[in-house]
Design a protein around this motif. Structure first.
Motif, PDB file in Angstrom:
ATOM      1  N   HIS A  49      65.904  30.410 134.685  1.00  0.00           N
ATOM      2  CA  HIS A  49      65.357  31.083 133.507  1.00  0.00           C
ATOM      3  C   HIS A  49      66.137  32.355 133.237  1.00  0.00           C
ATOM      4  N   LEU A  50      66.869  32.365 132.128  1.00  0.00           N
ATOM      5  CA  LEU A  50      67.626  33.538 131.709  1.00  0.00           C
ATOM      6  C   LEU A  50      67.225  33.889 130.286  1.00  0.00           C
ATOM      7  N   VAL A  51      66.878  35.138 130.069  1.00  0.00           N
ATOM      8  CA  VAL A  51      66.523  35.632 128.742  1.00  0.00           C
ATOM      9  C   VAL A  51      67.572  36.649 128.328  1.00  0.00           C
ATOM     10  N   GLY A  52      68.074  36.512 127.116  1.00  0.00           N
ATOM     11  CA  GLY A  52      69.216  37.306 126.670  1.00  0.00           C
ATOM     12  C   GLY A  52      68.920  38.753 126.380  1.00  0.00           C
ATOM     13  N   THR A  53      68.478  39.500 127.366  1.00  0.00           N
ATOM     14  CA  THR A  53      68.344  40.946 127.228  1.00  0.00           C
ATOM     15  C   THR A  53      69.710  41.593 127.447  1.00  0.00           C
ATOM     16  N   PRO A  54      69.885  42.837 127.053  1.00  0.00           N
ATOM     17  CA  PRO A  54      71.175  43.500 127.300  1.00  0.00           C
ATOM     18  C   PRO A  54      71.580  43.496 128.764  1.00  0.00           C
ATOM     19  N   GLY A  55      70.608  43.679 129.660  1.00  0.00           N
ATOM     20  CA  GLY A  55      70.928  43.682 131.083  1.00  0.00           C
ATOM     21  C   GLY A  55      71.395  42.323 131.572  1.00  0.00           C
ATOM     22  N   VAL A  56      70.698  41.262 131.163  1.00  0.00           N
ATOM     23  CA  VAL A  56      71.075  39.902 131.577  1.00  0.00           C
ATOM     24  C   VAL A  56      72.426  39.522 130.994  1.00  0.00           C
ATOM     25  N   ASN A  57      72.618  39.788 129.711  1.00  0.00           N
ATOM     26  CA  ASN A  57      73.885  39.440 129.069  1.00  0.00           C
ATOM     27  C   ASN A  57      75.063  40.173 129.698  1.00  0.00           C
ATOM     28  N   THR A  58      74.890  41.449 129.965  1.00  0.00           N
ATOM     29  CA  THR A  58      75.971  42.227 130.576  1.00  0.00           C
ATOM     30  C   THR A  58      76.258  41.719 131.984  1.00  0.00           C
ATOM     31  N   THR A  59      75.215  41.310 132.697  1.00  0.00           N
ATOM     32  CA  THR A  59      75.412  40.758 134.041  1.00  0.00           C
ATOM     33  C   THR A  59      76.194  39.451 133.984  1.00  0.00           C
ATOM     34  N   ILE A  60      75.848  38.574 133.034  1.00  0.00           N
ATOM     35  CA  ILE A  60      76.589  37.314 132.888  1.00  0.00           C
ATOM     36  C   ILE A  60      78.063  37.600 132.605  1.00  0.00           C
ATOM     37  N   LEU A  61      78.326  38.528 131.695  1.00  0.00           N
ATOM     38  CA  LEU A  61      79.716  38.872 131.369  1.00  0.00           C
ATOM     39  C   LEU A  61      80.424  39.463 132.582  1.00  0.00           C
ATOM     40  N   GLY A  62      79.731  40.325 133.324  1.00  0.00           N
ATOM     41  CA  GLY A  62      80.342  40.933 134.501  1.00  0.00           C
ATOM     42  C   GLY A  62      80.664  39.918 135.578  1.00  0.00           C
ATOM     43  N   VAL A  63      79.724  39.018 135.847  1.00  0.00           N
ATOM     44  CA  VAL A  63      79.945  37.977 136.855  1.00  0.00           C
ATOM     45  C   VAL A  63      81.088  37.063 136.418  1.00  0.00           C
ATOM     46  N   GLY A  64      81.103  36.683 135.148  1.00  0.00           N
ATOM     47  CA  GLY A  64      82.164  35.830 134.641  1.00  0.00           C
ATOM     48  C   GLY A  64      83.523  36.496 134.714  1.00  0.00           C
ATOM     49  N   THR A  65      83.569  37.793 134.457  1.00  0.00           N
ATOM     50  CA  THR A  65      84.829  38.529 134.537  1.00  0.00           C
ATOM     51  C   THR A  65      85.370  38.519 135.960  1.00  0.00           C
ATOM     52  N   LEU A  66      84.490  38.637 136.943  1.00  0.00           N
ATOM     53  CA  LEU A  66      84.919  38.594 138.339  1.00  0.00           C
ATOM     54  C   LEU A  66      85.316  37.184 138.769  1.00  0.00           C
ATOM     55  N   ALA A 116      62.657  27.598 125.267  1.00  0.00           N
ATOM     56  CA  ALA A 116      62.819  26.330 124.568  1.00  0.00           C
ATOM     57  C   ALA A 116      64.184  25.721 124.863  1.00  0.00           C
ATOM     58  N   ALA A 117      65.214  26.551 124.873  1.00  0.00           N
ATOM     59  CA  ALA A 117      66.559  26.051 125.160  1.00  0.00           C
ATOM     60  C   ALA A 117      66.650  25.551 126.584  1.00  0.00           C
ATOM     61  N   GLU A 118      66.031  26.286 127.508  1.00  0.00           N
ATOM     62  CA  GLU A 118      66.044  25.871 128.915  1.00  0.00           C
ATOM     63  C   GLU A 118      65.316  24.543 129.087  1.00  0.00           C
ATOM     64  N   HIS A 119      64.159  24.400 128.432  1.00  0.00           N
ATOM     65  CA  HIS A 119      63.377  23.178 128.573  1.00  0.00           C
ATOM     66  C   HIS A 119      64.083  22.000 127.915  1.00  0.00           C
ATOM     67  N   ALA A 120      64.753  22.242 126.787  1.00  0.00           N
ATOM     68  CA  ALA A 120      65.447  21.168 126.074  1.00  0.00           C
ATOM     69  C   ALA A 120      66.571  20.579 126.916  1.00  0.00           C
ATOM     70  N   PRO A 158      59.215  25.975 133.571  1.00  0.00           N
ATOM     71  CA  PRO A 158      59.607  27.255 133.010  1.00  0.00           C
ATOM     72  C   PRO A 158      59.639  28.334 134.089  1.00  0.00           C
ATOM     73  N   GLY A 159      60.619  29.200 133.997  1.00  0.00           N
ATOM     74  CA  GLY A 159      60.710  30.297 134.953  1.00  0.00           C
ATOM     75  C   GLY A 159      61.356  29.929 136.260  1.00  0.00           C
ATOM     76  N   GLU A 160      61.970  28.752 136.348  1.00  0.00           N
ATOM     77  CA  GLU A 160      62.629  28.332 137.581  1.00  0.00           C
ATOM     78  C   GLU A 160      63.685  29.352 137.991  1.00  0.00           C
ATOM     79  N   ARG A 161      63.778  29.597 139.282  1.00  0.00           N
ATOM     80  CA  ARG A 161      64.779  30.537 139.781  1.00  0.00           C
ATOM     81  C   ARG A 161      66.166  29.956 139.615  1.00  0.00           C
ATOM     82  N   LEU A 162      67.150  30.863 139.551  1.00  0.00           N
ATOM     83  CA  LEU A 162      68.534  30.434 139.349  1.00  0.00           C
ATOM     84  C   LEU A 162      69.004  29.555 140.503  1.00  0.00           C
ATOM     85  N   ALA A 163      69.679  28.477 140.159  1.00  0.00           N
ATOM     86  CA  ALA A 163      70.222  27.563 141.167  1.00  0.00           C
ATOM     87  C   ALA A 163      71.429  26.863 140.570  1.00  0.00           C
ATOM     88  N   ILE A 164      72.323  26.403 141.448  1.00  0.00           N
ATOM     89  CA  ILE A 164      73.537  25.722 141.010  1.00  0.00           C
ATOM     90  C   ILE A 164      73.459  24.250 141.391  1.00  0.00           C
TER      91      ILE A 164
END
Length: 482
Positions: A120-137, A245-249, A256-262
């Protein structure tokens, strides 16, 4: 849509096997006339303008249009210098540049698209910046293509409920698809070519860490401010509901709210195989063989074979359901393969003009790289490599300036380190300045638009780069290259 090379490329393929070294030498003078660069300019303008002016023509036929521009280079070239010369030019570009490039890109695209980030990821500024930071690394570990394929869909899901989100994907291209790849040869094709020329694997890590951190941290900070201002205008309930909705689709079986996993760990292992193949080419060089009139390193042929094997292994070992959940599609890869075949071929004369140095039509540009005493000027190398990488594709442009600086990897890694750092940073960083500067740029754009999110036009994207990237690079110049 299924003619991957375009009509010009397909027609020129029939010429293979007819050329030899004499034809190559005979063709040389033709590549120093500015007129031979017109097909490349036409292809570039087509990519920039036709999606806006004639989208119904462009989208179904972009491969054919690229093929026409390619034919407008190859056919006159064959008429003036002979079929042998044209075949030799085609074979050289395909075997020495395009096929190794596309094989690595295909392996990274396929394996990266087989790794699924659930949760479950919600596009807040903190989450979005974290995704960009992790991807950059991650970009320097799994390549800008692999990192982009891994994280672009989670970024899309997280921001599905956002109304103001275009900027997030523009900065995604800036950081994950480009700047993040500057620390290893696996990160971005220019450094991969440098590695094949003898630059040690960890030289970029040791010599470009400061430049990387400065640009990445500054742009992440700017992004956080922009996204915070945009998020303040959003309805928070809609953002949360859209993400759910996007996550469920895409993951209907996940609560809903599942923890991050790969999921798709086999592809993580295969990405390690890609890294091993890249390293192999620098450590094992048994000699060359003649193929279509070209001398090709055995290690490169083996590498292409292994990369294709990794691609097929990823397809075979990844459950279809996982790729479906990941919304994986070959469309972006097909678009890149078709357009970049035309780009690589039509830009050959432009690169030849640069290679001609003081004897060519771009002598005035080449002269800028040295001062009055004949010493190289790092900041000029940074900006010239970068400016041309923005539109000529950064991998072969890197190689041109690498050779212009002497082409001796041992010397460039030692006393020439400031120049090599400038060339490397310019090629990788400024590949972000346009959609065609680096292949993942086009991939991300295609994937985002396929999800119904509007992206800037070609010139609109360049405008974003002028506002945010160019000032960043100007500051980096003052800090690192003057």
């Amino acid at each position: 849509m299924r003619q991957a090379g375009g009509v010009g490329v397909a027609g020129a393929a029939a010429l293979l096997g007819m050329a030899g070294p004499a034809a190559a030498a005979e063709a040389g003078p033709a590549m120093t006339s500015l007129a031979w660069g017109l097909p490349f300019a036409g292809l570039l303008l087509s990519i920039a303008l036709l999606p806006l002016l004639a989208p119904k023509l462009w989208h179904p036929h972009f491969g054919k249009i690229a093929g026409v521009w390619t034919a407008l280079f190859l056919v006159p070239f064959a008429a003036v210098f002979g079929l042998g010369a044209a075949a030799d030019e085609f074979a050289h570009v395909m075997l020495a540049e395009y096929l190794p490039f596309i094989a690595l890109l295909l392996a990274l695209f396929t394996t990266g698209g087989g790794v699924l980030l659930r949760g479950h990821l919600v596009g807040t500024p903190g989450v979005n910046t974290t995704i960009l930071g992790v991807g950059t690394l991650l970009a320097s570990v799994m390549g800008t293509t692999g990192a982009s394929m891994l994280l672009i869909r989670p970024m899309l899901r997280a921001n599905a409920g956002r109304r103001h989100r275009m900027h997030s994907f523009v900065f995604f291209i800036f950081l994950v698809s480009n700047i993040g790849g500057v620390l290893t040869p696996l990160g971005d094709p220019p450094l991969y070519l440098g590695f094949l020329q003898g630059v040690s694997f960890f030289w970029p890590t040791q010599n470009l860490l400061g430049e990387f951190l400065f640009c990445a941290v500054l742009l992440l900070g700017i992004y956080f401010v922009i996204d915070s201002l945009a998020y303040a205008r959003e309805k928070k309930a809609e953002v949360e509901a859209g993400a759910e909705a996007a996550e469920h689709a895409e993951h209907a079986e996940a609560p809903p709210g599942e923890r991050l996993a790969i999921s798709g760990w086999v592809n993580v292992a295969l990405l390690g195989g890609v890294l091993a193949v890249v390293l192999m080419q620098g450590l094992w060089q048994p000699g060359q063989v003649a193929l279509a009139g070209q001398a090709v390193g055995v290690e490169r042929l083996v590498a292409m074979g292994l990369l294709l094997a990794i691609t097929f292994a990823s397809i075979a070992l990844t459950p279809r359901a996982l790729r479906h959940e990941n919304d994986f599609s070959w469309d972006a890869m097909q678009e890149v393969a078709k357009l970049f075949a035309g780009i690589f071929l039509t830009m050959a004369p432009v690169l030849a003009m640069l290679k001609a140095g003081a004897a060519g039509p771009m002598a005035s540009l080449v002269a800028l790289t040295s001062d009055a005493a004949g010493q190289p000027v790092p900041w000029v190398y940074f900006w010239l490599t970068g400016a041309l990488s923005s539109f000529l594709d950064n991998a072969p442009t890197y190689l041109v300036f690498f050779n212009l600086a002497g082409g001796d990897a041992a010397r460039l890694m030692a006393e020439g380190a400031p120049v090599l750092a400038a060339i490397s940073a310019g090629a990788v960083f400024m590949g972000a300045n346009s959609y065609i500067g680096n292949a993942p740029n086009f991939m991300v754009k295609a994937i985002v638009e396929a999800q119904g999110v509007r992206m800037p036009s070609f010139f609109g994207y360049v405008g974003w780069a002028l506002v945010f990237l160019v000032p960043t690079f100007a500051l980096a110049t003052l800090l690192f290259f003057v």
